[in-house]
Scaffold this motif. Sequence first.
Motif, PDB file in Angstrom:
ATOM      1  N   THR A  80       0.829  -1.203   0.000  1.00 62.29           N
ATOM      2  CA  THR A  80       0.000   0.000   0.000  1.00 62.29           C
ATOM      3  C   THR A  80       0.865   1.254   0.000  1.00 62.29           C
ATOM      4  O   THR A  80       0.624   2.190  -0.772  1.00 62.29           O
ATOM      5  N   VAL A  81       1.891   1.282   0.838  1.00 60.98           N
ATOM      6  CA  VAL A  81       2.802   2.426   0.905  1.00 60.98           C
ATOM      7  C   VAL A  81       3.545   2.577  -0.418  1.00 60.98           C
ATOM      8  O   VAL A  81       3.670   3.672  -0.963  1.00 60.98           O
ATOM      9  N   TRP A  82       4.033   1.464  -0.962  1.00 62.52           N
ATOM     10  CA  TRP A  82       4.780   1.492  -2.221  1.00 62.52           C
ATOM     11  C   TRP A  82       3.896   2.012  -3.358  1.00 62.52           C
ATOM     12  O   TRP A  82       4.318   2.862  -4.138  1.00 62.52           O
ATOM     13  N   LEU A  83       2.668   1.497  -3.438  1.00 65.47           N
ATOM     14  CA  LEU A  83       1.756   1.942  -4.495  1.00 65.47           C
ATOM     15  C   LEU A  83       1.458   3.437  -4.385  1.00 65.47           C
ATOM     16  O   LEU A  83       1.435   4.147  -5.390  1.00 65.47           O
ATOM     17  N   HIS A  84       1.239   3.904  -3.175  1.00 64.53           N
ATOM     18  CA  HIS A  84       0.952   5.324  -2.983  1.00 64.53           C
ATOM     19  C   HIS A  84       2.132   6.176  -3.462  1.00 64.53           C
ATOM     20  O   HIS A  84       1.943   7.146  -4.199  1.00 64.53           O
ATOM     21  N   ALA A  85       3.337   5.803  -3.055  1.00 59.79           N
ATOM     22  CA  ALA A  85       4.528   6.568  -3.441  1.00 59.79           C
ATOM     23  C   ALA A  85       4.739   6.542  -4.957  1.00 59.79           C
ATOM     24  O   ALA A  85       5.046   7.566  -5.568  1.00 59.79           O
ATOM     25  N   HIS A  86       4.570   5.392  -5.568  1.00 56.71           N
ATOM     26  CA  HIS A  86       4.822   5.281  -7.000  1.00 56.71           C
ATOM     27  C   HIS A  86       3.709   5.880  -7.843  1.00 56.71           C
ATOM     28  O   HIS A  86       3.953   6.383  -8.929  1.00 56.71           O
ATOM     29  N   THR A  87       2.495   5.861  -7.348  1.00 55.47           N
ATOM     30  CA  THR A  87       1.398   6.514  -8.061  1.00 55.47           C
ATOM     31  C   THR A  87       1.607   8.025  -8.071  1.00 55.47           C
ATOM     32  O   THR A  87       1.444   8.678  -9.087  1.00 55.47           O
ATOM     33  N   ALA A  89       4.522   9.529  -7.751  1.00 54.77           N
ATOM     34  CA  ALA A  89       5.708   9.816  -8.573  1.00 54.77           C
ATOM     35  C   ALA A  89       5.356   9.800 -10.060  1.00 54.77           C
ATOM     36  O   ALA A  89       5.809  10.652 -10.815  1.00 54.77           O
ATOM     37  N   ARG A  90       4.521   8.857 -10.475  1.00 56.16           N
ATOM     38  CA  ARG A  90       4.140   8.781 -11.891  1.00 56.16           C
ATOM     39  C   ARG A  90       3.280   9.964 -12.294  1.00 56.16           C
ATOM     40  O   ARG A  90       3.275  10.374 -13.441  1.00 56.16           O
ATOM     41  N   ALA A  91       2.550  10.526 -11.333  1.00 53.41           N
ATOM     42  CA  ALA A  91       1.702  11.680 -11.617  1.00 53.41           C
ATOM     43  C   ALA A  91       2.497  12.982 -11.559  1.00 53.41           C
ATOM     44  O   ALA A  91       1.957  14.052 -11.818  1.00 53.41           O
ATOM     45  N   GLY A  92       3.789  12.873 -11.185  1.00 57.10           N
ATOM     46  CA  GLY A  92       4.641  14.065 -11.119  1.00 57.10           C
ATOM     47  C   GLY A  92       4.605  14.774  -9.795  1.00 57.10           C
ATOM     48  O   GLY A  92       5.201  15.842  -9.641  1.00 57.10           O
ATOM     49  N   ALA A  93       3.940  14.199  -8.804  1.00 60.29           N
ATOM     50  CA  ALA A  93       3.888  14.813  -7.481  1.00 60.29           C
ATOM     51  C   ALA A  93       5.113  14.400  -6.673  1.00 60.29           C
ATOM     52  O   ALA A  93       5.654  13.319  -6.871  1.00 60.29           O
ATOM     53  N   PRO A  94       5.549  15.229  -5.749  1.00 61.40           N
ATOM     54  CA  PRO A  94       6.667  14.839  -4.899  1.00 61.40           C
ATOM     55  C   PRO A  94       6.256  13.695  -3.972  1.00 61.40           C
ATOM     56  O   PRO A  94       5.081  13.604  -3.597  1.00 61.40           O
ATOM     57  N   PRO A  95       7.189  12.789  -3.632  1.00 61.57           N
ATOM     58  CA  PRO A  95       6.854  11.672  -2.731  1.00 61.57           C
ATOM     59  C   PRO A  95       6.398  12.196  -1.382  1.00 61.57           C
ATOM     60  O   PRO A  95       6.799  13.256  -0.945  1.00 61.57           O
ATOM     61  N   GLY A  96       5.559  11.375  -0.722  1.00 62.43           N
ATOM     62  CA  GLY A  96       5.150  11.737   0.633  1.00 62.43           C
ATOM     63  C   GLY A  96       3.741  11.925   0.691  1.00 62.43           C
ATOM     64  O   GLY A  96       2.831  12.034   1.239  1.00 62.43           O
TER      65      GLY A  96
END
Length: 96
Positions: A80-87, A89-96
Amino acid sequence: MQRLPIAQLKIDRSFVRGLPDDVDSAAIVRATLSMAHDLGLRVVAEGVETDAQRDFLRQHGCDVFQGWLFARAMPAEELTVWLHAHTRARAGAPPG
């Protein structure tokens, strides 16, 4: 009409491992992809570890890829954490 009671077919990592250089593995994977798509099935390739394997599979119409090229195996809670971070990142938002 005969139909298999499945919607997708998985290509075992033992065949993916030899891609793209092993001619026998490549022939089996191409034939599997062709047959599965002719039957209206989606194809999942497991054990994708290199760009060359992914590129071969993509070029020949594989639908879904699994393997360490994308992420290591992890517990569901970490997923869940990994998917949130990578989603994000793919959308161009900063991680977190």
